[in-house]
Design an enzyme around this catalytic site. Structure first.
Site, PDB file in Angstrom:
ATOM      1  N   SER A 134       0.841  -1.212   0.000  1.00 27.81           N
ATOM      2  CA  SER A 134       0.000   0.000   0.000  1.00 27.81           C
ATOM      3  C   SER A 134       0.865   1.248   0.000  1.00 27.81           C
ATOM      4  O   SER A 134       0.433   2.294  -0.469  1.00 27.81           O
ATOM      5  CB  SER A 134      -0.888   0.046   1.236  1.00 27.81           C
ATOM      6  OG  SER A 134      -1.748  -1.055   1.270  1.00 27.81           O
TER       7      SER A 134
ATOM      8  N   GLU B 146      -6.108  -2.069  -7.938  1.00 28.68           N
ATOM      9  CA  GLU B 146      -5.325  -1.084  -8.679  1.00 28.68           C
ATOM     10  C   GLU B 146      -4.151  -1.811  -9.343  1.00 28.68           C
ATOM     11  O   GLU B 146      -3.441  -2.583  -8.681  1.00 28.68           O
ATOM     12  CB  GLU B 146      -4.817   0.003  -7.726  1.00 28.68           C
ATOM     13  CG  GLU B 146      -5.960   0.843  -7.162  1.00 28.68           C
ATOM     14  CD  GLU B 146      -5.531   1.874  -6.128  1.00 28.68           C
ATOM     15  OE1 GLU B 146      -6.201   2.912  -6.025  1.00 28.68           O
ATOM     16  OE2 GLU B 146      -4.543   1.635  -5.396  1.00 28.68           O
TER      17      GLU B 146
ATOM     18  N   ASN C 214      -6.413   5.588  -1.982  1.00 30.05           N
ATOM     19  CA  ASN C 214      -5.945   6.098  -0.682  1.00 30.05           C
ATOM     20  C   ASN C 214      -5.518   7.560  -0.804  1.00 30.05           C
ATOM     21  O   ASN C 214      -5.716   8.351   0.112  1.00 30.05           O
ATOM     22  CB  ASN C 214      -4.803   5.234  -0.142  1.00 30.05           C
ATOM     23  CG  ASN C 214      -5.297   3.850   0.275  1.00 30.05           C
ATOM     24  OD1 ASN C 214      -6.499   3.635   0.451  1.00 30.05           O
ATOM     25  ND2 ASN C 214      -4.395   2.901   0.408  1.00 30.05           N
TER      26      ASN C 214
HETATM   27  N1  LIG Z   1      -4.490  -5.218   5.550  1.00 36.98           N
HETATM   28  C1  LIG Z   1      -4.921  -4.346   4.662  1.00 36.98           C
HETATM   29  O1  LIG Z   1      -5.972  -3.705   4.811  1.00 36.98           O
HETATM   30  C2  LIG Z   1      -4.144  -4.142   3.387  1.00 36.98           C
HETATM   31  C3  LIG Z   1      -4.797  -3.639   2.249  1.00 36.98           C
HETATM   32  C4  LIG Z   1      -4.086  -3.512   1.058  1.00 36.98           C
HETATM   33  C5  LIG Z   1      -2.743  -3.845   1.015  1.00 36.98           C
HETATM   34  N2  LIG Z   1      -2.122  -4.317   2.154  1.00 36.98           N
HETATM   35  C6  LIG Z   1      -0.705  -4.712   2.036  1.00 36.98           C
HETATM   36  O2  LIG Z   1      -0.635  -6.135   1.941  1.00 36.98           O
HETATM   37  C7  LIG Z   1       0.583  -6.599   2.525  1.00 36.98           C
HETATM   38  C8  LIG Z   1       0.274  -7.648   3.563  1.00 36.98           C
HETATM   39  O3  LIG Z   1      -0.549  -7.082   4.548  1.00 36.98           O
HETATM   40  P1  LIG Z   1      -1.459  -7.973   5.521  1.00 36.98           P
HETATM   41  O4  LIG Z   1      -2.422  -7.037   6.156  1.00 36.98           O
HETATM   42  O5  LIG Z   1      -1.935  -9.167   4.805  1.00 36.98           O
HETATM   43  O6  LIG Z   1      -0.358  -8.417   6.605  1.00 36.98           O
HETATM   44  P2  LIG Z   1      -0.413  -9.672   7.614  1.00 36.98           P
HETATM   45  O7  LIG Z   1       0.527  -9.329   8.699  1.00 36.98           O
HETATM   46  O8  LIG Z   1      -1.823 -10.020   7.947  1.00 36.98           O
HETATM   47  O9  LIG Z   1       0.181 -10.878   6.739  1.00 36.98           O
HETATM   48  C9  LIG Z   1       1.522 -10.960   6.316  1.00 36.98           C
HETATM   49  C10 LIG Z   1       1.922 -12.420   6.295  1.00 36.98           C
HETATM   50  O10 LIG Z   1       3.185 -12.515   5.643  1.00 36.98           O
HETATM   51  C11 LIG Z   1       3.921 -13.526   6.322  1.00 36.98           C
HETATM   52  N3  LIG Z   1       5.338 -13.374   5.982  1.00 36.98           N
HETATM   53  C12 LIG Z   1       6.287 -12.620   6.547  1.00 36.98           C
HETATM   54  N4  LIG Z   1       7.452 -12.750   5.879  1.00 36.98           N
HETATM   55  C13 LIG Z   1       7.235 -13.618   4.864  1.00 36.98           C
HETATM   56  C14 LIG Z   1       8.028 -14.158   3.818  1.00 36.98           C
HETATM   57  N5  LIG Z   1       9.294 -13.811   3.683  1.00 36.98           N
HETATM   58  N6  LIG Z   1       7.451 -15.029   2.963  1.00 36.98           N
HETATM   59  C15 LIG Z   1       6.157 -15.368   3.094  1.00 36.98           C
HETATM   60  N7  LIG Z   1       5.357 -14.886   4.057  1.00 36.98           N
HETATM   61  C16 LIG Z   1       5.874 -14.008   4.920  1.00 36.98           C
HETATM   62  C17 LIG Z   1       3.579 -13.325   7.774  1.00 36.98           C
HETATM   63  O11 LIG Z   1       3.898 -14.476   8.533  1.00 36.98           O
HETATM   64  C18 LIG Z   1       2.077 -13.042   7.687  1.00 36.98           C
HETATM   65  O12 LIG Z   1       1.320 -14.224   7.760  1.00 36.98           O
HETATM   66  C19 LIG Z   1       1.299  -5.361   3.046  1.00 36.98           C
HETATM   67  O13 LIG Z   1       2.199  -4.912   2.066  1.00 36.98           O
HETATM   68  C20 LIG Z   1       0.161  -4.365   3.228  1.00 36.98           C
HETATM   69  O14 LIG Z   1       0.588  -3.022   3.132  1.00 36.98           O
HETATM   70  C21 LIG Z   1      -2.806  -4.496   3.319  1.00 36.98           C
END
Ligand SMILES: NC(=O)c1ccc[n+]([C@@H]2O[C@H](COP(=O)([O-])OP(=O)(O)OC[C@H]3O[C@@H](n4cnc5c(N)ncnc54)[C@H](O)[C@@H]3O)[C@@H](O)[C@H]2O)c1
Length: 383
Positions: A124, A157, A196
């Protein structure tokens, strides 16, 4: 390469976003390798996918046979990165928002995936261009920014980084369509991308309204609820988390303009550990479930059109930068928020002189340069 060459997908990270992105691709019939760093996280992600699919089967939105096929054949959970990507045509990364971690992961993916595979990041707030630079295939790297929860939210997006090829953009766009989602092309890798970014100014205005004591959260939310919003803007802030709001504001202040800095009330709440729904208290009290908004408290001390005006003004800024078209910005907002109309559609009927006066008035009243009307607003080129 074209969309028909994309048969196998790898999703890296099985958290909130990764499990949802994987589920959407599985529903569309793709074979999906889902990778997380240990078995516990993978098991949790897989369980969340099946729980959600069971609900969709019971609502007859996914056939039971397809769920069985996902279980027995299409979904391949793994903890090994090489095993996850070595057969992939498209890899979608959804790991924590830490640039160095993303870069290291992309480098490892680059070494293990087929040379033609396309890489997408769901980041994001990080630059896709910076992430792509960790690979030897920056032309094959793009942003695919899903919204939370990925299974429900329609918008994705499709973001072009500095070196992304037209072919990669086209495949990304068609992949999103094949997943039953609405793709919007974001032609420049700018902070906040489209949705955003264009919603950030109304966040600033809402902070001004709070900080200057113009109206309280319930008074404002009552107005917006009466206009048909299922949740008012302050309740949404609490629901998402004031800590997330604070960090987002700080990010935009650093990357775009200091006017986006976090509001004083939000800062106070965050320092007090009152993050909203997740802590039971924020701008509202959540201890008994969702806060009750008394619609009789609706106030005329602020004009909802001001929120629309500042966001529409921001749309014209990114359109002038070549990020997207006016129409695409509206499509993005409608499909990310569930609003019936985008900001440009909402201002179409307003005379440029009136809009200019409104925005100049807000810029002066709150001493915010970011509210000043753009040339596109002044000369009516939004109509
Ligand atoms: N949560 C939201 O609302 C949202 C919306 C859009 C985009 N994002 C983006 O999506 C991405 C993930 O966010 P999230 O909310 O799912 O986070 P999260 O913390 O729920 O999930 C991340 C996962 O990645 C795993 N992980 C860590 N290192 C890793 C690796 N090297 N290989 C594989 N897995 C690994 C973690 O164990 C965890 O399960 C971020 O970049 C965030 O900015 C989040």
């Amino acid at each position: 390469m074209n969309i028909d060459d994309i048969k196998t997908v790898a999703v890296i990270g099985a958290g909130d976003m990764g499990h949802g992105i994987a589920e959407v691709a599985l529903i569309a019939g793709y074979k999906v390798f889902l990778r997380d760093i240990n078995q516990e996280f993978i098991d949790r992600g897989v369980a969340r996918i099946h729980e959600s699919l069971e609900k969709l089967v019971s609502k007859e939105k996914v056939p039971a046979e397809h769920h069985n096929k996902i279980r027995s054949e299409l979904l391949v959970p793994c903890t090994d990165l090489k095993g996850a990507v070595e057969e992939a045509d498209l890899v979608i990364e959804a790991i924590p928002e830490v640039l160095d971690l993303k870069k290291t992961t992309f480098k490892e993916m680059d070494a293990a995936a087929p040379v033609n595979a396309i890489f997408a990041s769901n980041t994001s707030t990080r630059s896709i261009t910076d992430i792509a630079a960790a690979t030897k295939r920056p032309d094959k790297v793009l942003g695919l920014h899903y919204f939370n929860p990925a299974v429900l939210m329609k918008l994705v997006e499709v973001i072009r980084a500095d070196k992304t090829s037209d072919e990669t953009m086209q495949i990304g766009f068609e992949f999103v369509q094949k997943n039953g989602k609405v793709p919007v092309r974001v032609q420049k890798d700018v902070p906040g991308f489209v949705v955003n970014r264009v919603q950030a100014p109304s966040g600033v205005l809402l902070n001004c309204i709070l900080d200057e004591g113009i109206a309280g959260p319930e008074e404002v939310d009552a107005v917006m609820r009466k206009l048909g919003m299922p949740m008012g803007p302050y309740e949404i802030m609490d629901y998402t988390g004031l800590d997330i709001n604070y960090n987002g504001s700080q990010y935009f202040a650093d990357k775009i303009h200091p006017d986006f800095a976090p509001g004083k009330t939000i800062e106070f709440k965050v320092n007090a550990g009152e993050f909203g729904k997740k802590t039971g208290k924020g701008l509202f009290d959540w201890s008994k479930g969702r806060p009750e908004i008394d619609l009789a408290k609706a106030t005329d001390k602020f004009d909802p059109m001001d929120l629309v005006a500042v966001n529409a003004n921001e749309v014209t800024k990114i359109v002038a930068m070549g990020v997207c078209s006016l129409e695409d910005a509206d499509t993005a907002v409608v499909n990310a928020t569930g609003n019936v109309m985008g900001y440009i559609a909402m201002i179409k009927g307003i005379e440029p002189e009136d809009l200019t006066k409104r925005l100049d008035g807000l810029a002066e009243k709150f001493n915010k340069e970011i509210f000043k009307p753009t040339e596109m607003i002044k000369n009516g080129h939004y109509r």
